[in-house]
Scaffold this active site. Structure first.
Site, PDB file in Angstrom:
ATOM      1  N   GLU A 186       1.972 -51.625 -19.194  1.00  0.00           N
ATOM      2  CA  GLU A 186       1.187 -52.259 -20.251  1.00  0.00           C
ATOM      3  C   GLU A 186       1.137 -51.381 -21.497  1.00  0.00           C
ATOM      4  O   GLU A 186       1.207 -51.877 -22.616  1.00  0.00           O
ATOM      5  CB  GLU A 186      -0.253 -52.514 -19.782  1.00  0.00           C
ATOM      6  CG  GLU A 186      -0.408 -53.669 -18.821  1.00  0.00           C
ATOM      7  CD  GLU A 186      -1.853 -53.836 -18.400  1.00  0.00           C
ATOM      8  OE1 GLU A 186      -2.411 -54.914 -18.661  1.00  0.00           O
ATOM      9  OE2 GLU A 186      -2.427 -52.890 -17.819  1.00  0.00           O
ATOM     10  N   GLU A 190     -12.746 -53.308 -22.812  1.00  0.00           N
ATOM     11  CA  GLU A 190     -14.147 -52.950 -23.004  1.00  0.00           C
ATOM     12  C   GLU A 190     -14.272 -51.681 -23.839  1.00  0.00           C
ATOM     13  O   GLU A 190     -15.153 -51.572 -24.703  1.00  0.00           O
ATOM     14  CB  GLU A 190     -14.857 -52.742 -21.654  1.00  0.00           C
ATOM     15  CG  GLU A 190     -15.045 -54.000 -20.835  1.00  0.00           C
ATOM     16  CD  GLU A 190     -13.851 -54.380 -19.960  1.00  0.00           C
ATOM     17  OE1 GLU A 190     -14.034 -55.231 -19.079  1.00  0.00           O
ATOM     18  OE2 GLU A 190     -12.733 -53.849 -20.148  1.00  0.00           O
ATOM     19  N   LYS A 211      -6.670 -60.434 -24.736  1.00  0.00           N
ATOM     20  CA  LYS A 211      -5.226 -60.184 -24.706  1.00  0.00           C
ATOM     21  C   LYS A 211      -4.609 -61.208 -23.771  1.00  0.00           C
ATOM     22  O   LYS A 211      -5.291 -61.790 -22.940  1.00  0.00           O
ATOM     23  CB  LYS A 211      -4.910 -58.759 -24.278  1.00  0.00           C
ATOM     24  CG  LYS A 211      -5.237 -58.432 -22.833  1.00  0.00           C
ATOM     25  CD  LYS A 211      -4.821 -57.009 -22.507  1.00  0.00           C
ATOM     26  CE  LYS A 211      -4.992 -56.688 -21.048  1.00  0.00           C
ATOM     27  NZ  LYS A 211      -4.459 -55.372 -20.724  1.00  0.00           N
TER      28      LYS A 211
END
Length: 158
Positions: A21, A75, A100
């Site tokens: 990611e 977060e 996302k």
């Protein structure tokens, strides 16, 4: 309380829990709502940018955070944006929503988080259900099984 809203800002960043990611840029959608007691009303009367919260600066904060230092969680990104926005003059509270859309989670449209942060020092106390232990009608703290074992029941007056 008046609100200034910036909705649908999209930036690319390298955030996520896995290395995969973080290796590839992903798009993050950011919505920010600023709460102010005075700024919008004053600007409405004067029509001067100096009398309001300049949302170009708020946009720059979101861009800086999303395109900046990698984070594992959205977060954490939302909290970074909120902390910076609260430093702006006239901002009394801020709500930040970040979403996302990683390919591996489809058909889920977008995992998202929304946080609201009041300024420091103005935090409201926890509701009784989350803060202090509940009390019985006599004022003795209790647990679901009855009076708290560490708390003595008041005895008769002496």
């Amino acid at each position: 309380m008046d609100r200034i809203q910036l909705a649908g800002m999209v930036f690319s960043g390298h955030h996520g829990v896995t290395q995969a990611e973080q290796a590839r840029a992903q798009e993050f959608s950011v919505d920010i709502e600023l709460e102010t007691r005075t700024k919008v009303a004053r600007a409405g009367r004067t029509d001067r940018i100096d009398d309001t919260v300049d949302y170009r600066k708020v946009h720059a904060i979101a861009k800086l955070v999303i395109e900046g230092e990698p984070a594992h969680l959205i977060e954490a990104l939302a909290d970074r944006i909120a902390r910076l926005a609260l430093k702006m003059a006239g901002v009394d509270a801020v709500t930040v929503r970040i979403a996302k859309r990683p390919p591996r989670l489809r058909p889920v449209y977008a995992p998202a988080v929304a946080i609201r942060r009041p300024p420091r020092g103005r935090a409201r106390p926890l509701p009784p259900s989350l803060g202090s232990p509940p009390t019985d009608p006599g004022g003795t703290p209790s647990t679901p099984d009855g009076p708290s074992p560490t708390t003595k029941k008041p005895g008769p007056p002496r």
